[in-house]
Scaffold this active site. Sequence first.
Site, short mmCIF file in Angstrom:
data_model
loop_
_atom_site.label_atom_id
_atom_site.label_comp_id
_atom_site.label_asym_id
_atom_site.label_seq_id
_atom_site.Cartn_x
_atom_site.Cartn_y
_atom_site.Cartn_z
N ARG A 11 -11.63 -9.91 -10.68
CA ARG A 11 -10.36 -9.21 -11.49
C ARG A 11 -9.39 -10.34 -11.87
O ARG A 11 -9.69 -11.50 -11.20
CB ARG A 11 -9.80 -8.20 -10.51
CG ARG A 11 -8.87 -8.62 -9.22
CD ARG A 11 -8.10 -7.67 -8.93
NE ARG A 11 -7.80 -7.69 -7.57
CZ ARG A 11 -6.68 -7.07 -7.06
NH1 ARG A 11 -6.01 -6.29 -7.72
NH2 ARG A 11 -6.14 -7.25 -5.79
N ARG A 12 -8.33 -9.94 -12.38
CA ARG A 12 -7.22 -11.00 -12.82
C ARG A 12 -7.75 -12.09 -13.43
O ARG A 12 -7.28 -13.25 -12.99
CB ARG A 12 -6.35 -11.20 -11.60
CG ARG A 12 -6.03 -9.83 -10.67
CD ARG A 12 -5.38 -10.14 -9.70
NE ARG A 12 -4.10 -9.37 -9.47
CZ ARG A 12 -3.26 -9.52 -8.54
NH1 ARG A 12 -3.30 -10.57 -7.80
NH2 ARG A 12 -2.28 -8.79 -8.51
N HIS A 14 0.91 -1.08 0.00
CA HIS A 14 -0.16 -0.11 0.02
C HIS A 14 0.87 1.48 -0.04
O HIS A 14 0.55 2.21 -0.55
CB HIS A 14 -1.02 0.18 0.99
CG HIS A 14 -2.00 0.93 0.60
ND1 HIS A 14 -3.09 0.78 -0.39
CD2 HIS A 14 -2.31 2.39 1.18
CE1 HIS A 14 -3.83 1.75 -0.48
NE2 HIS A 14 -3.51 2.55 0.30
N TYR A 28 1.45 5.26 -2.45
CA TYR A 28 1.88 6.55 -1.93
C TYR A 28 3.07 7.05 -2.42
O TYR A 28 3.54 8.44 -2.74
CB TYR A 28 1.81 6.86 -0.42
CG TYR A 28 0.40 6.79 0.02
CD1 TYR A 28 -0.55 7.59 -0.30
CD2 TYR A 28 -0.11 5.53 0.58
CE1 TYR A 28 -1.88 7.34 0.21
CE2 TYR A 28 -1.32 5.51 1.07
CZ TYR A 28 -2.25 6.30 1.03
OH TYR A 28 -3.42 6.03 1.27
N HIS A 82 -10.57 1.14 -9.67
CA HIS A 82 -10.09 2.04 -8.59
C HIS A 82 -8.72 2.50 -8.98
O HIS A 82 -8.36 3.67 -9.10
CB HIS A 82 -10.16 1.49 -7.00
CG HIS A 82 -9.40 2.21 -6.29
ND1 HIS A 82 -9.99 3.31 -5.82
CD2 HIS A 82 -8.33 1.88 -5.54
CE1 HIS A 82 -9.06 4.10 -5.05
NE2 HIS A 82 -8.12 2.85 -4.69
N PHE A 83 -7.63 1.49 -9.27
CA PHE A 83 -6.38 1.98 -9.10
C PHE A 83 -6.19 2.36 -10.64
O PHE A 83 -4.97 2.99 -10.73
CB PHE A 83 -5.36 0.89 -8.68
CG PHE A 83 -5.38 -0.45 -9.06
CD1 PHE A 83 -5.60 -1.27 -8.60
CD2 PHE A 83 -4.66 -0.57 -10.60
CE1 PHE A 83 -5.46 -2.79 -9.34
CE2 PHE A 83 -4.55 -1.84 -11.19
CZ PHE A 83 -4.93 -3.01 -10.60
N HIS A 84 -7.03 2.28 -11.35
CA HIS A 84 -6.88 2.85 -12.85
C HIS A 84 -7.13 4.31 -12.83
O HIS A 84 -6.81 5.14 -13.75
CB HIS A 84 -7.77 2.03 -13.95
CG HIS A 84 -6.68 1.05 -14.45
ND1 HIS A 84 -6.73 -0.25 -13.85
CD2 HIS A 84 -5.67 0.82 -15.41
CE1 HIS A 84 -5.91 -1.02 -14.64
NE2 HIS A 84 -5.31 -0.43 -15.48
#
Lengths: 155, 549
Positions: free
Chosen positions: B439-440, B223, B227, B374-376
Amino acid sequence: MHIHRYEKYWLMFGGGIIIAFIVALFVNAFAMGMTPPSDLQRVDPKKVEQTAPFDKPGLKQVGPNEYEAVMVSFAFGYNPNQIEVPVGSKVTFISTSKDVVHGFQIPGTNVNMMVVPGHVNKVTHTFDKPGEYLILCNEYCGAAHHMMMAKVIVK
Amino acid sequence: MTQEVRVDQKAAKLSLSYILVAFIGFGIAAIAGLLQGLDRAQLITLPTWLNYYQILTAHGVLMGLVFTTFFIEGFLFSGIARVQNGKLTPLGLKLGWVGFWVMLIGTVMGVITVLMNDASVLFTFYAPMKASPFFYIGAALIVVGSWIGGWGMFAEYRNWKRNNPGKFSPLFLFTAVATMTLWQICTLGVAAEVLFQLIPWSLGMVDTVNVLLSRTLLWFFGHPLVYFWLMPAYMTWYLIMPKIIGGKVFSDSITRLVFVIFVLLSTPIGFHHQLMEPGIDPKWKFLHVALTLSIAIPSLITAFTMFATFELAGRAKGATGLFGWFRKLPWKDARFFSLFLAMLWFIPAGAGGIINASNQLNQVVHNTIWVTGHFHLTIGTAVALTFFCVSYWLIPHLTGRKMTRTTNELGRLQAVLWSIGMIFMSGSMHTLGLLGGPRRTAGTTYMNDPTALSWIPFHKLAALGGAFLFFAAMLQVGLVLYLAFKAPKGEQEYPMGDVAEDAAETPRILERWPVWISVAVILILVAYGYPIADMIQNPPPGAPGVRTW
């Protein structure tokens, strides 16, 4: 440290929201017992088939309308790969893995847990509507990961 | 006022090398991304020699590790040179180059094992799936190389402090040190996993692996990694953007405070990735959930600061009324336009993050394609668009060329195409995730299961978005190559904002690294000390390695 007046208001507003979120989750988890699947039992992944309850996978009635479904996860499937329960049944799914990490998810419900070799995991759901429910693996586990599935038939 | 400073030849060469490798990795990853979208929508069938999970691994490793880490090292070195009269110290330069070569060797090793299908274990390489030892060694070299580059930046900081006793370091240098400090702390987790668990085990020196411990060490790093991506984007927003819009850095102390909070709170939150997992007590999970939500605070401060910066700049240019400043922003300038879209996208992205981190809501979305959506938005849009927009002025600055009118217009078009692509792709992924789509997972209908069949239209929309993103990515790579090798010779400014004159004085404590690092270590010990000690002392039964692909 000097902080701008409007920034102070904004920080109190933002910080307040975050605190409200944390309090709500805390009450949910510890007063209402809604903690995510976190079973602490262990099992040797090399001896899954010799260890109870995984030596006899399948559905077991444990009370009126209450069942336990012991389902072993492996690359690339679940054993058993189909179970049948009556409408309104409360089913506790109990699983472990014989090889790599797998997922255990039923779309359209909150059944969603990780199946990690060495550990047992559990999740409970009440099936109020009849139909065919898909169980799928949502953690990549190898070449045929997208074929790893099972069914719950609710009659 | 700062006068025009140019990054000198030596620093420019170092920075440019990192950035070019970053964009080559990015281009290859984009091709892999397009193929995945088409496969999942069942629009194409991949040939038997090219496995879906192989290109998924390539996409993840190249985007998440190679593009980001190389870009960040290059960008930070250039900015550090910029705030030091355009120069790096000989020690900083040397460590920068050693880091570059170590990272490059690691990347090549990783890419070769993935191409040979010896490491289709995805970006997270969860044990006990067992990849070739060269894959783990390659990953370790990328991390070690980035450490060495970071040491080069620490050397620059120490040198600056020595030459300027008692003064506050330049903001860019401070925030670069904060970013690299976070990176050095959090990568200890994955380094321990790879060095002590995975390499000996993949070489056959031990038979089994403690899976729970390996996952915990991975997420100790996993995680904070996001950042590490976000902080250079924030550096651009806080320090570069004000200069581009003709304004000032809002506040020196707020900027330092935000970066200090990231160093403190980024690491002790990894269990929120393991919420659905056995073997971890729910109380420990909850502690990490609470800390995860707290890390939304620096982002809320950022939202305020950005709009304050816009408004002050607009008013200084004579804007009137409550929202008059909005029209004074340089919308026609790609250096600002892309950046603004990046910031805008971070709003829904951050809201999605709060959902993922909540221990109950996570059960709905965990490991569904919602997470990919979300992370895209976070890394794939907020961070990536920021990096693109940096490349538009940084590359010509480094090569002594100039951004032309056409590159400016193409840069704006790129940001629009990218945003349209993300609306379709990330929007469909979020929807699919709520419907339970995993996912994946390669294109599948689960033997014509009606639920899975109902997802196909959304997969098609996602593939359409993927096509937009692919064109935007190719346009970006084209712009990078043009700006590096073909653009007309000239001078391109390195925009570095000055702090507003009326900003309050910065408290001394914000520059005391020993204090902040100690607090960070204490928080990590509180959040991870007992659980990790317990996993080592009372390990779960070990799992033998398997190759399942």
